[in-house]
Design a protein around this motif. Structure first.
Motif, mmCIF file in Angstrom:
data_model
loop_
_atom_site.group_PDB
_atom_site.id
_atom_site.type_symbol
_atom_site.label_atom_id
_atom_site.label_comp_id
_atom_site.label_asym_id
_atom_site.label_seq_id
_atom_site.Cartn_x
_atom_site.Cartn_y
_atom_site.Cartn_z
ATOM 1 N N THR A 3 6.289 9.854 -2.663
ATOM 2 C CA THR A 3 5.278 9.071 -1.954
ATOM 3 C C THR A 3 4.941 7.825 -2.762
ATOM 4 O O THR A 3 5.049 7.806 -3.995
ATOM 5 C CB THR A 3 4.000 9.893 -1.720
ATOM 6 N N ILE A 4 4.536 6.799 -2.059
ATOM 7 C CA ILE A 4 4.094 5.552 -2.685
ATOM 8 C C ILE A 4 2.583 5.478 -2.540
ATOM 9 O O ILE A 4 2.051 5.565 -1.426
ATOM 10 C CB ILE A 4 4.756 4.340 -2.001
ATOM 11 N N VAL A 5 1.878 5.358 -3.646
ATOM 12 C CA VAL A 5 0.420 5.303 -3.643
ATOM 13 C C VAL A 5 -0.028 3.948 -4.167
ATOM 14 O O VAL A 5 0.295 3.573 -5.294
ATOM 15 C CB VAL A 5 -0.190 6.430 -4.501
ATOM 16 N N ASP A 6 -0.739 3.217 -3.311
ATOM 17 C CA ASP A 6 -1.186 1.858 -3.668
ATOM 18 C C ASP A 6 -0.012 0.996 -4.125
ATOM 19 O O ASP A 6 -0.145 0.158 -5.026
ATOM 20 C CB ASP A 6 -2.252 1.906 -4.774
ATOM 21 N N GLY A 7 1.137 1.222 -3.540
ATOM 22 C CA GLY A 7 2.319 0.422 -3.865
ATOM 23 C C GLY A 7 3.075 0.904 -5.083
ATOM 24 O O GLY A 7 4.146 0.381 -5.397
ATOM 25 N N GLY A 65 0.784 -1.228 0.000
ATOM 26 C CA GLY A 65 0.000 0.000 0.000
ATOM 27 C C GLY A 65 0.816 1.278 0.000
ATOM 28 O O GLY A 65 1.922 1.340 -0.532
ATOM 29 N N ASP A 66 0.254 2.319 0.623
ATOM 30 C CA ASP A 66 0.865 3.646 0.605
ATOM 31 C C ASP A 66 2.117 3.701 1.489
ATOM 32 O O ASP A 66 2.287 2.905 2.412
ATOM 33 C CB ASP A 66 -0.137 4.693 1.103
ATOM 34 N N GLY A 67 2.961 4.688 1.179
ATOM 35 C CA GLY A 67 4.161 4.847 1.985
ATOM 36 C C GLY A 67 5.058 5.941 1.457
ATOM 37 O O GLY A 67 4.616 6.819 0.702
ATOM 38 N N VAL A 127 12.400 2.220 1.847
ATOM 39 C CA VAL A 127 10.953 2.206 1.628
ATOM 40 C C VAL A 127 10.248 1.974 2.952
ATOM 41 O O VAL A 127 10.547 1.019 3.673
ATOM 42 C CB VAL A 127 10.556 1.106 0.617
ATOM 43 N N THR A 128 9.315 2.870 3.287
ATOM 44 C CA THR A 128 8.523 2.721 4.507
ATOM 45 C C THR A 128 7.051 2.654 4.126
ATOM 46 O O THR A 128 6.524 3.567 3.487
ATOM 47 C CB THR A 128 8.742 3.907 5.462
ATOM 48 N N GLN A 129 6.405 1.572 4.493
ATOM 49 C CA GLN A 129 4.972 1.397 4.265
ATOM 50 C C GLN A 129 4.345 0.941 5.578
ATOM 51 O O GLN A 129 4.449 -0.227 5.942
ATOM 52 C CB GLN A 129 4.726 0.362 3.166
ATOM 53 N N GLY A 130 3.744 1.907 6.276
ATOM 54 C CA GLY A 130 3.216 1.585 7.598
ATOM 55 C C GLY A 130 4.352 1.216 8.534
ATOM 56 O O GLY A 130 5.324 1.955 8.683
#
Length: 356
Positions: A66-70, A40-42, A87-90
């Motif tokens: 930013t990462i949107v929906d991966g 997901g986002d990150g 990379v940080t996602q949650g």
């Protein structure tokens, strides 16, 4: 009318096709990093490949998106250099070391790890790492207690490096490993490294840096004139090599955070008390990035000689790769000795210079 509509449709299709083509083509001298990840986002950060001297400088040279929906896409400069991507996602955190280069690099996931694809340089980087068994070496590089197998890997790493250099003299990723291993090497080793690689890649980032270090090491060899500098002391006095003409000068590069530097100060104080009346002066050059930390350490250590902080690249002029880094300068301004560790080594250098 129908012909007009057909013509318009053809033109529109051509414009769309060109737009798609150009949108997929990176600008000259740029590197496009794109990917589709799970999670997901990150946020994605690519830190500098350059040497930095402060958090502010590191932030200014970093690339973020930013990462949107991966999914993500990021444009950066195309220097062929090793970079670290975070990379940080949650609560999930992943890291990737990769080589940037002109073109498009696709980042994906395999077995839970990030991988870079679509890049010849990265393919070479991965092959070199496997050949060197670099992941194992990296894990045990600073380990104090080694198993027999680990000791074998560590002891054999340099031999593997030189063997690889003979096999791949045009490998830019391989120059990165030599840079990591020999950045602070002596002039003979630096020359050997440069001569081992093809001149076709001597302008690449890591070899160019090593070449600059080699040239600076020649300029700061024993017997050479000490490079001039101008720094302001705590008392507001302009400090330079020429100011100490006619005196023996000890230059001590140090920092507030350097344990060995501060541990050596009592010994240097003894040398100063013994030789100051005989014509010895000392200048401490701090490599601290933070002025407050430097001032606090100076106050704590109470050193009775001149204190300055390196604010204009004096460390680079003197090829300082580790601290403490102590040099002895003659009354004529020539370098008499370098890399003196401990009060006894300093005394030996002073006696050899004729200061009794």
């Amino acid at each position: 009318m129908s012909n007009y509509i057909k013509t318009l449709a053809v033109i529109t299709l051509a414009v769309i096709t060109l737009a798609v083509l150009f949108s997929c083509t990176p600008k000259p001298n740029t590197c496009i990093i794109k990917g589709q990840l799970t999670g997901g986002d990150g946020e994605l950060v690519i830190y500098p490949y350059q040497q930095v001297h402060s958090k502010e400088e590191a932030d200014s040279l970093s690339f973020k998106t930013t990462i949107v929906d991966g999914k993500f896409e990021l444009e950066l400069d195309a220097e062929i250099a090793n970079r670290n991507m975070y990379v940080t996602q949650g609560k999930n955190f992943k890291r990737l070391a990769f080589f940037s280069e002109p073109g498009i690099i696709t980042v994906s996931e395999k077995d839970g790890n990030l991988v870079a694809e679509g890049s010849k340089v990265n393919d070479n980087y991965q092959n070199i790492m496997e050949e060197l068994d670099y992941s194992t070496y990296q894990n045990i590089q600073y380990k104090k207690q080694l198993s027999p197998d680990e000791k074998k890997v560590k002891d054999g790493f340099e031999a593997k490096l030189w063997k690889a250099a003979k096999a791949y003299p045009k490998s830019i990723p391989l120059t990165y490993f030599f840079f990591q291993k020999y950045w602070g090497a002596d002039v003979t080793t630096l020359k050997k490294v440069l001569n081992t690689f093809s001149k076709d890649i001597h302008n690449s980032y890591y070899l160019n840096d090593l070449n600059e270090r080699y040239k600076t090491e020649l300029k700061t060899a024993v017997g050479q004139p000490a490079p001039e500098f101008n720094l302001t002391s705590l008392d507001g006095e302009e400090i330079s090599i020429s100011k100490y003409k006619g005196k023996y000068l000890l230059i001590d590069f140090w920092a507030s955070w350097c344990g060995p530097c501060r541990k050596a100060i009592p010994g240097v104080k003894e040398v100063y008390e013994e030789y100051h009346t005989k014509g010895l002066e000392i200048v401490n050059i701090s490599t601290d990035a933070e002025k407050k930390a430097w001032l606090k350490a100076v106050e704590q250590e109470q050193m009775p000689w001149t204190q300055v902080r390196d604010t204009n690249g004096v460390s680079e002029k003197y090829n300082v790769t580790a601290i403490p880094h102590i040099l002895l300068i003659s009354p004529e301004g020539k370098i008499l000795a370098k890399q003196m560790h401990g009060a006894e080594k300093i005394r030996e250098a002073l006696k050899e210079a004729g200061l009794q």
